[in-house]
Design a protein around this motif. Structure first.
Motif, PDB file in Angstrom:
ATOM      1  N   CYS A  32      -5.974  -0.211  -2.834  1.00 22.56           N
ATOM      2  CA  CYS A  32      -5.156   0.893  -2.571  1.00 22.56           C
ATOM      3  C   CYS A  32      -4.698   1.952  -3.590  1.00 22.56           C
ATOM      4  N   THR A  69       1.065  -1.270  -0.103  1.00 26.26           N
ATOM      5  CA  THR A  69       0.016  -0.130   0.054  1.00 26.26           C
ATOM      6  C   THR A  69       0.905   1.135  -0.008  1.00 26.26           C
ATOM      7  N   ALA A  92       2.661  -6.503  -5.857  1.00 25.31           N
ATOM      8  CA  ALA A  92       2.624  -6.966  -4.552  1.00 25.31           C
ATOM      9  C   ALA A  92       2.852  -8.411  -4.335  1.00 25.31           C
ATOM     10  N   ASP A 152       2.072  -2.767 -10.071  1.00 24.39           N
ATOM     11  CA  ASP A 152       1.575  -3.183  -8.647  1.00 24.39           C
ATOM     12  C   ASP A 152       1.866  -4.854  -8.519  1.00 24.39           C
ATOM     13  N   CYS A 172      -0.395  -9.769  -9.497  1.00 25.97           N
ATOM     14  CA  CYS A 172      -1.536  -9.869 -10.012  1.00 25.97           C
ATOM     15  C   CYS A 172      -2.802  -8.973  -9.328  1.00 25.97           C
ATOM     16  N   HIS A 225       6.644 -10.299   1.836  1.00 27.89           N
ATOM     17  CA  HIS A 225       6.062 -10.998   2.773  1.00 27.89           C
ATOM     18  C   HIS A 225       4.996 -11.926   2.272  1.00 27.89           C
ATOM     19  N   LYS A 226       4.494 -11.831   0.878  1.00 26.00           N
ATOM     20  CA  LYS A 226       3.597 -12.503   0.475  1.00 26.00           C
ATOM     21  C   LYS A 226       4.088 -13.462  -0.454  1.00 26.00           C
ATOM     22  N   THR A 263      -5.964  -8.838  -6.959  1.00 30.52           N
ATOM     23  CA  THR A 263      -5.799  -9.490  -5.710  1.00 30.52           C
ATOM     24  C   THR A 263      -6.923 -10.539  -5.542  1.00 30.52           C
ATOM     25  N   THR A 298       8.360  -4.553   1.716  1.00 28.44           N
ATOM     26  CA  THR A 298       8.136  -4.392   0.322  1.00 28.44           C
ATOM     27  C   THR A 298       8.939  -3.848  -0.348  1.00 28.44           C
ATOM     28  N   ASN A 300       2.768   1.731  -3.175  1.00 31.45           N
ATOM     29  CA  ASN A 300       2.002   2.173  -4.583  1.00 31.45           C
ATOM     30  C   ASN A 300       1.807   3.548  -4.227  1.00 31.45           C
TER      31      ASN A 300
HETATM   32  C1  LIG Z   1      -1.510  -7.244  -0.989  1.00 32.86           C
HETATM   33  C2  LIG Z   1      -1.602  -6.390  -2.114  1.00 32.86           C
HETATM   34  C3  LIG Z   1      -1.394  -4.820  -1.922  1.00 32.86           C
HETATM   35  C4  LIG Z   1      -1.271  -4.425  -0.570  1.00 32.86           C
HETATM   36  O1  LIG Z   1       0.051  -4.783   0.080  1.00 32.86           O
HETATM   37  P1  LIG Z   1       0.130  -4.721   1.519  1.00 32.86           P
HETATM   38  O2  LIG Z   1       1.698  -5.121   1.687  1.00 32.86           O
HETATM   39  O3  LIG Z   1      -0.721  -5.560   2.405  1.00 32.86           O
HETATM   40  O4  LIG Z   1      -0.107  -3.101   2.125  1.00 32.86           O
HETATM   41  C5  LIG Z   1      -1.504  -4.129  -3.137  1.00 32.86           C
HETATM   42  N1  LIG Z   1      -1.560  -4.713  -4.069  1.00 32.86           N
HETATM   43  C6  LIG Z   1      -1.814  -5.925  -4.445  1.00 32.86           C
HETATM   44  C7  LIG Z   1      -1.951  -6.287  -6.109  1.00 32.86           C
HETATM   45  C8  LIG Z   1      -1.784  -7.098  -3.547  1.00 32.86           C
HETATM   46  O5  LIG Z   1      -1.903  -8.177  -3.648  1.00 32.86           O
END
Ligand SMILES: *Cc1c(COP(=O)(O)O)cnc(C)c1O
Length: 477
Positions: free
Chosen positions: A185, A146, A267, A265, A238, A296-297, A240, A306, A149
């Motif tokens: 976000c 978030t 993430a 994005d 991708c 972390h994902k 979410t 991030t 971005n």
């Molecule tokens: C999870 C996610 C976010 C948010 O990231 P956070 O690390 O939870 O703030 C933004 N964009 C995408 C595509 C996401 O999958």
């Protein structure tokens, strides 16, 4: 001893620390063997009452508290954890986090975190290269997708807006274009910048939930006719909810044609670039002007870590200022180490050291193996679901996010929505498997992110049987 002396006593710390590591290692062992349950859900007021009551009984042994917290949390290391997009952190990274927490170097200025800053930047350069970027690329780590971005959009505004918004305020309507499926976000970031609803032009998505890049030109021209200056296109890699990847090369071509900024994005899914088997899913990623990627994902690091990477690192110095180019040139060469110039954070956790420790211990090979494994699991789960007459799959999953629903014959969409929501609620309370639900185009889907590399095909079969058992009982078969 006075309290302060007790609290900082090295012997006490050694004893508690050893006990904690033993507790965590035993826990990891048990969780891998699928005990206890993946989630021990408590209703919010019950949980609050318990923790409030505990606080009234002082002092408590730290060991008891730690054990209680283990019990009252979601077990992301559990092979039945099929919920949110969060990695089971690799233990060595958690240890690196302990070092960072203990040292508490703020990193707002270089001298207040020499090792933290340098290790972050060294790790980041290796990561940028792994994503396919050239020597001029660079960036930093920040606290979440978030925030990354928002930071990227502020850079875009500084670099691409026709007037100096940073000094003079907004003088004309500005906008970015993004898929309607993008994470919320992005929309929020645009509104934070004061561009309002018109500042985020949402491009429809196709039947696979990917941005309709064939519509970009039309939406762009319509915005121009309405007097709106479009600065950028944000690609989702991708999205979410559905886990759909936009066609990054098509967006890159469009941005090149109109001299727009291309932000990704990524993430969740930028990490696919680490896997030779799945990197084709993010083809074109290295053509972006900026990419955000959560460690972390999909990259085994504790939250929240991030990367925001710029193809031309000099742009990262323009986020919070608008200055002559020779100064930027100088900063990019000489000021890489004062990170707070480019990040929202002033004080920042030593998050880079966690990534650095993973890379120094296992290399990018660990990321490669992990990403490949969990995306393979996504494919395997989809394959199993396709063979079930009473299940429906939303899309062919490009990565490890899968949306599906229990859909026995004879029920309309409304009934299926209620049914799947009730299945998910029952399974949450039961706790053996942890899954989510999401709503897309008026339909409720069960949603799983397979982020545990130790989830097996037998686990996937077991969750299907469990959903079926809960579902058929609810329907009353
Ligand atoms: C999870 C996610 C976010 C948010 O990231 P956070 O690390 O939870 O703030 C933004 N964009 C995408 C595509 C996401 O999958």
């Amino acid at each position: 001893m006075d309290l302060l002396t007790t609290a900082y006593d090295p012997g006490e710390f050694r004893r508690q620390g050893h006990a904690l590591i033993d507790l965590l290692a035993d826990h990891l062992d048990k969780v891998h063997q699928r005990t206890p349950a993946a989630i021990n859900y408590q209703a919010p007021n019950d949980a609050l009452a318990e923790w409030t009551a505990r606080l009234e009984e002082q002092p408590q042994a730290a060991g008891d508290l730690f054990a209680t917290m283990l019990d009252r949390s979601v077990q992301v290391h559990h092979p039945h954890f099929m919920g949110h997009q969060i990695s089971p952190p690799v233990p060595i990274a958690a240890l690196a986090g302990l070092v960072g927490d203990f040292l508490n170097n703020g990193m707002g200025v270089y001298e207040m975190g020499v090792g933290g800053t340098a290790s972050e930047q060294a790790a980041l350069r290796l990561v940028a290269k792994s994503l396919g970027f050239g020597d001029g690329a660079g960036g930093f780590l920040t606290s979440g997708g978030t925030l990354a971005n928002v930071t990227a959009l502020l850079t875009i505004r500084s670099v691409k807006a026709p007037t100096a918004v940073w000094t003079d305020g907004a003088r004309e309507p500005l906008a970015i274009m993004v898929s309607e499926e993008a994470h919320y976000c992005v929309d929020r970031a645009v509104r934070i910048m004061g561009w309002g609803e018109a500042g985020v032009i949402k491009v429809p998505s196709d039947e696979h939930y990917r941005m309709r890049t064939d519509l970009l030109e039309d939406y762009y021209q319509r915005a121009r006719q309405a007097g709106i200056t479009v600065l950028a296109v944000v690609g989702s890699a991708c999205s979410t909810a559905a886990g759909a990847f936009d066609d990054l090369n098509a967006i890159a071509d469009f941005c090149a044609k109109h001299d727009l900024w291309f932000h990704i994005d990524g993430a969740h899914g930028a990490a696919l670039a680490f896997s030779p088997t799945y990197e084709h899913v993010v083809a074109g990623l290295e053509r972006a002007d900026s990419v955000c990627m959560d460690f972390h994902k999909m990259l085994l690091t504790p939250s929240i870590t991030t990367a925001l990477i710029y193809r031309d690192v000099r742009d990262s110095y323009r986020t919070f200022q608008q200055r002559a180019d020779y100064l930027l040139e100088w900063e990019a060469r000489e000021e890489w180490h004062n990170l707070a110039r480019r990040t929202f954070e002033c004080t920042k956790l030593m998050i880079g050291f966690k990534v650095y420790t993973i890379l120094a211990t296992y290399g990018t090979d660990l990321f490669e193996q992990y990403v490949t494994r969990v995306c393979d699991l996504g494919k395997a789960f989809a394959e199993l679901l396709r063979r079930q007459p009473d299940f429906e799959l939303l899309i062919d999953p490009p990565c490890n996010i899968i949306c599906y629903r229990y859909a026995p014959a004879g029920l309309d969409d409304e009934a299926l929505n209620t049914l799947n929501a009730r299945i998910r609620q029952t399974m949450l309370l039961d706790g053996d498997f942890y899954l989510l639900q999401t709503s897309l185009r008026g339909r409720t889907w069960l949603r799983s992110t397979l982020s545990n590399p130790f989830t097996t095909k037998a686990d996937l079969e077991a969750v299907i049987r469990r959903i079926e058992a809960v579902g058929s009982e609810l329907v009353g078969y």
